[in-house]
Design a protein around this motif. Structure first.
Motif, PDB file in Angstrom:
ATOM      1  N   ARG A   1       0.821  -1.209   0.000  1.00 46.96           N
ATOM      2  CA  ARG A   1       0.000   0.000   0.000  1.00 46.96           C
ATOM      3  C   ARG A   1       0.861   1.267   0.000  1.00 46.96           C
ATOM      4  NH1 ARG A   1      -5.401   1.514   1.319  1.00 46.96           N
ATOM      5  NH2 ARG A   1      -5.901  -0.592   0.607  1.00 46.96           N
ATOM      6  N   GLU A   2       2.036   1.220   0.650  1.00 41.75           N
ATOM      7  CA  GLU A   2       2.853   2.420   0.760  1.00 41.75           C
ATOM      8  C   GLU A   2       3.359   2.908  -0.599  1.00 41.75           C
ATOM      9  OE1 GLU A   2       3.338  -0.358   2.440  1.00 41.75           O
ATOM     10  OE2 GLU A   2       2.645   0.234   4.453  1.00 41.75           O
ATOM     11  N   ALA A   3       3.419   2.020  -1.582  1.00 42.05           N
ATOM     12  CA  ALA A   3       3.896   2.432  -2.907  1.00 42.05           C
ATOM     13  C   ALA A   3       2.976   3.472  -3.541  1.00 42.05           C
ATOM     14  CB  ALA A   3       4.020   1.213  -3.821  1.00 42.05           C
ATOM     15  N   HIS A   4       1.733   3.516  -3.091  1.00 43.36           N
ATOM     16  CA  HIS A   4       0.784   4.461  -3.684  1.00 43.36           C
ATOM     17  C   HIS A   4       1.192   5.911  -3.461  1.00 43.36           C
ATOM     18  CE1 HIS A   4      -2.926   5.925  -5.354  1.00 43.36           C
ATOM     19  NE2 HIS A   4      -3.115   6.663  -4.274  1.00 43.36           N
ATOM     20  N   THR A   5       1.975   6.179  -2.448  1.00 45.69           N
ATOM     21  CA  THR A   5       2.417   7.554  -2.191  1.00 45.69           C
ATOM     22  C   THR A   5       3.869   7.772  -2.610  1.00 45.69           C
ATOM     23  OG1 THR A   5       2.957   6.957   0.099  1.00 45.69           O
ATOM     24  CG2 THR A   5       0.761   7.867  -0.314  1.00 45.69           C
ATOM     25  N   ALA A   6       4.422   6.872  -3.391  1.00 47.53           N
ATOM     26  CA  ALA A   6       5.801   7.009  -3.873  1.00 47.53           C
ATOM     27  C   ALA A   6       5.873   8.101  -4.943  1.00 47.53           C
ATOM     28  CB  ALA A   6       6.287   5.682  -4.445  1.00 47.53           C
ATOM     29  N   PRO A   7       7.050   8.647  -5.201  1.00 45.51           N
ATOM     30  CA  PRO A   7       7.187   9.728  -6.190  1.00 45.51           C
ATOM     31  C   PRO A   7       6.721   9.353  -7.593  1.00 45.51           C
ATOM     32  CG  PRO A   7       9.161   9.572  -4.838  1.00 45.51           C
ATOM     33  CD  PRO A   7       8.319   8.379  -4.496  1.00 45.51           C
ATOM     34  N   TYR A   8       6.772   8.074  -7.936  1.00 43.57           N
ATOM     35  CA  TYR A   8       6.401   7.620  -9.277  1.00 43.57           C
ATOM     36  C   TYR A   8       4.946   7.169  -9.371  1.00 43.57           C
ATOM     37  CZ  TYR A   8       7.754   3.490  -6.611  1.00 43.57           C
ATOM     38  OH  TYR A   8       7.884   2.549  -5.619  1.00 43.57           O
ATOM     39  N   ALA A   9       4.163   7.296  -8.290  1.00 47.68           N
ATOM     40  CA  ALA A   9       2.786   6.774  -8.295  1.00 47.68           C
ATOM     41  C   ALA A   9       1.928   7.441  -9.365  1.00 47.68           C
ATOM     42  CB  ALA A   9       2.154   6.955  -6.914  1.00 47.68           C
ATOM     43  N   MET A  10       2.101   8.734  -9.548  1.00 44.48           N
ATOM     44  CA  MET A  10       1.294   9.459 -10.543  1.00 44.48           C
ATOM     45  C   MET A  10       1.572   8.926 -11.943  1.00 44.48           C
ATOM     46  SD  MET A  10       1.038  13.576 -10.816  1.00 44.48           S
ATOM     47  CE  MET A  10      -0.115  14.435 -11.892  1.00 44.48           C
ATOM     48  N   GLN A  11       2.847   8.687 -12.241  1.00 45.18           N
ATOM     49  CA  GLN A  11       3.196   8.183 -13.567  1.00 45.18           C
ATOM     50  C   GLN A  11       2.681   6.757 -13.780  1.00 45.18           C
ATOM     51  OE1 GLN A  11       7.012   9.248 -12.241  1.00 45.18           O
ATOM     52  NE2 GLN A  11       7.510  10.471 -14.043  1.00 45.18           N
ATOM     53  N   ILE A  12       2.789   5.912 -12.761  1.00 44.20           N
ATOM     54  CA  ILE A  12       2.281   4.542 -12.889  1.00 44.20           C
ATOM     55  C   ILE A  12       0.781   4.561 -13.115  1.00 44.20           C
ATOM     56  CG2 ILE A  12       1.889   2.360 -11.679  1.00 44.20           C
ATOM     57  CD1 ILE A  12       4.733   2.561 -12.491  1.00 44.20           C
ATOM     58  N   GLN A  13       0.056   5.412 -12.369  1.00 48.58           N
ATOM     59  CA  GLN A  13      -1.399   5.428 -12.502  1.00 48.58           C
ATOM     60  C   GLN A  13      -1.824   5.870 -13.902  1.00 48.58           C
ATOM     61  OE1 GLN A  13      -3.323   4.595  -9.480  1.00 48.58           O
ATOM     62  NE2 GLN A  13      -4.670   4.077 -11.178  1.00 48.58           N
ATOM     63  N   VAL A  14      -1.172   6.907 -14.448  1.00 54.43           N
ATOM     64  CA  VAL A  14      -1.496   7.339 -15.812  1.00 54.43           C
ATOM     65  C   VAL A  14      -1.089   6.267 -16.823  1.00 54.43           C
ATOM     66  CG1 VAL A  14      -1.155   9.126 -17.558  1.00 54.43           C
ATOM     67  CG2 VAL A  14      -1.208   9.757 -15.138  1.00 54.43           C
ATOM     68  N   LEU A  15       0.066   5.659 -16.598  1.00 52.08           N
ATOM     69  CA  LEU A  15       0.505   4.569 -17.475  1.00 52.08           C
ATOM     70  C   LEU A  15      -0.543   3.465 -17.532  1.00 52.08           C
ATOM     71  CD1 LEU A  15       3.117   3.419 -19.034  1.00 52.08           C
ATOM     72  CD2 LEU A  15       3.445   2.079 -16.951  1.00 52.08           C
ATOM     73  N   TRP A  16      -1.088   3.108 -16.372  1.00 52.61           N
ATOM     74  CA  TRP A  16      -2.090   2.048 -16.328  1.00 52.61           C
ATOM     75  C   TRP A  16      -3.349   2.430 -17.100  1.00 52.61           C
ATOM     76  CZ3 TRP A  16      -2.222  -0.382 -10.727  1.00 52.61           C
ATOM     77  CH2 TRP A  16      -1.065  -1.155 -10.562  1.00 52.61           C
ATOM     78  N   SER A  17      -3.816   3.652 -16.908  1.00 55.29           N
ATOM     79  CA  SER A  17      -5.017   4.089 -17.632  1.00 55.29           C
ATOM     80  C   SER A  17      -4.803   4.011 -19.133  1.00 55.29           C
ATOM     81  CB  SER A  17      -5.376   5.523 -17.236  1.00 55.29           C
ATOM     82  OG  SER A  17      -5.670   5.632 -15.863  1.00 55.29           O
ATOM     83  N   LYS A  18      -3.643   4.470 -19.579  1.00 55.94           N
ATOM     84  CA  LYS A  18      -3.330   4.457 -21.008  1.00 55.94           C
ATOM     85  C   LYS A  18      -3.165   3.029 -21.524  1.00 55.94           C
ATOM     86  CE  LYS A  18      -1.700   5.911 -25.032  1.00 55.94           C
ATOM     87  NZ  LYS A  18      -2.664   6.169 -26.139  1.00 55.94           N
TER      88      LYS A  18
END
Length: 449
Positions: free
Chosen positions: A235-252
């Motif tokens: 769960r802690e990975a969700h607040t990591a510096p790269y979380a925003m990029q991973i989330q957008v990557l997943w949507s795309k």
């Protein structure tokens, strides 16, 4: 007595004790006694912070000036009157007054369509650069593993769980809700928000199932670090510096996979929606994929709040083109295509009808499309994607995607237990799947070199 919750050691101290220094907690207790107030400190420990020249900062004639003198040099902010809250500076949160000034400043930059289009191009170029998604897109697995569950039939639609490999060994999981009817269908992509339960919560299921019953293929996905993803990276990975990029990557990645693997998607009728943090990611998905014909943003995307989670505000996209905000970025991404903003009186979107909405209407008006942007405001409601808000979105998508509004009946949708929507069984991950955050971070380090 000063109440402090959650230690935040980031308020720095000098190596040597500063002159005439006192612990901040002690100073705040004195302020309480002098002015008869209660002060609560959130997300940092006041007894770990030393304040130089402390006694000289107090103003016996003014609580406000005293608090400003004591707290602002420490990068702390305060709010309230008799019950005062002190907390670290939040880069993502401003006031409605700040939003008014920002939108006025932005609006003065363009008086017509030509000036707006110049600004729009600059915004999109800079927002892409600040998001920094390109290395992650290049790191996508060329032939990703896909794990599909059985199709389950319901009244007017089917559900099918999936797990799609994105970066090597990293899976995004979700559910596809599809109509029984033949032919080509609109696609509605819905990143989940931060509400408890993630994509498994009942209101999310009701919404996705109803989209399918109305005639769309609807797909959602876990929040990074939640659901099946939590078992891979924690769960802690969700607040990591790269979380925003991973989330957008997943949507795309999910959008591309659905479009490329199914024969029933009408790519001229693609839409995105999400509530709260999901609204941020619906907009960011449209930023990196220009095929979306409509977008419904629910209880988010205002001028004075960028989202408190690093997955929404960890990358400085709202600083694009010399300074922007979520509504201007939304306009840059979507205008003049149809957009619905759903707001309420119980959260930060209370300002929408009088502040953000007129700003958006003006930009859509440059295209002669003022009616294509709309606002559904529920003054007596709070921060959720509740029934009235869902009905507003159903009507919007029925109109813009040509769905069957007569089938927007949530009583015909099934709410399944969480295990039924998980892509992996208990204790079960596919061969080659990442099993800890450190493994993912090694991959990300390689991508960014």
């Amino acid at each position: 007595m000063v109440c402090c919750t959650m230690v935040r050691p980031a308020v720095a101290q000098n190596a040597a004790t500063p002159p005439a220094a006192r612990p901040l907690a002690e100073v705040l207790r004195e302020v309480e006694e002098r002015f008869g107030v209660h002060i609560a400190c959130k997300r940092f420990a006041a007894d770990t912070v030393m304040l130089a020249w402390a006694d000289f900062r107090l103003r016996p004639y003014s609580l406000r000036e005293t608090l400003d003198n004591v707290l602002l040099p420490l990068d702390l902010r305060w709010s309230g009157e008799r019950k005062i809250t002190v907390q670290p500076y939040e880069h993502y949160r401003r006031t409605v007054a700040d939003g008014q000034k920002l939108l006025a400043w932005l609006g003065a930059k363009y008086a017509d369509l030509a000036q707006w289009e110049t600004r729009r191009r600059e915004l999109l170029r800079d927002a892409h650069e600040k998001l920094g998604l390109e290395p992650f897109l290049k790191g996508l697995v060329a032939r990703p593993a896909v794990h599909l569950g059985d199709k389950v039939r319901h009244d007017g639609y089917t559900t099918q769980n999936y797990a799609l490999e994105t970066l090597p060994g990293l899976y995004v999981s979700g559910t596809i809700y599809a109509p029984h009817t033949p032919g080509r269908h609109p696609l509605i992509v819905s990143p989940a928000g931060h509400w408890p339960g993630g994509r498994y919560r009942s209101d999310q299921q009701l919404r996705m199932a109803t989209f399918a019953r109305m005639g769309a293929v609807a797909v959602d996905m876990d929040i990074f670090g939640w659901g099946d993803s939590e078992r891979q990276v924690g769960r802690e990975a969700h607040t990591a510096p790269y979380a925003m990029q991973i989330q957008v990557l997943w949507s795309k990645a999910v959008t591309d996979w659905i479009v490329n693997s199914r024969q029933d998607i009408d790519t001229t009728r693609m839409a995105a929606t999400g509530g709260s943090g999901g609204a941020t990611h619906a907009m960011l998905l449209a930023l990196v994929d220009d095929r979306f014909a409509a977008l419904a943003s629910v209880v988010h995307l205002v001028s004075h709040f960028d989202g408190g989670c690093p997955c929404e505000s960890g990358r400085p996209v709202t600083l694009a083109a010399g300074g922007s905000c979520m509504p201007e970025l939304l306009a840059a991404v979507m205008a003049p295509r149809p957009v619905l903003a759903v707001s309420d009186g119980g959260d930060w979107t209370a300002s929408y009808p009088t502040l953000e909405y007129p700003f958006l209407k003006r930009i859509w008006g440059f295209y002669g499309a003022e009616d294509a942007v709309c606002n559904a405001h529920f003054a007596d409601e709070k921060h959720d994607y509740g029934p009235n808000k869902r009905r507003a979105v159903y009507a919007f998508f029925a109109r813009t995607l040509h769905l069957d509004a007569s089938r927007a009946d949530e009583s015909r949708a099934d709410v399944q237990p969480e295990p039924a929507l998980r892509s992996f069984g208990d204790g079960e991950l596919p061969a080659g799947a990442l099993r800890c955050r450190a493994e993912l971070e090694r991959i990300i380090d390689q991508l960014e070199q």
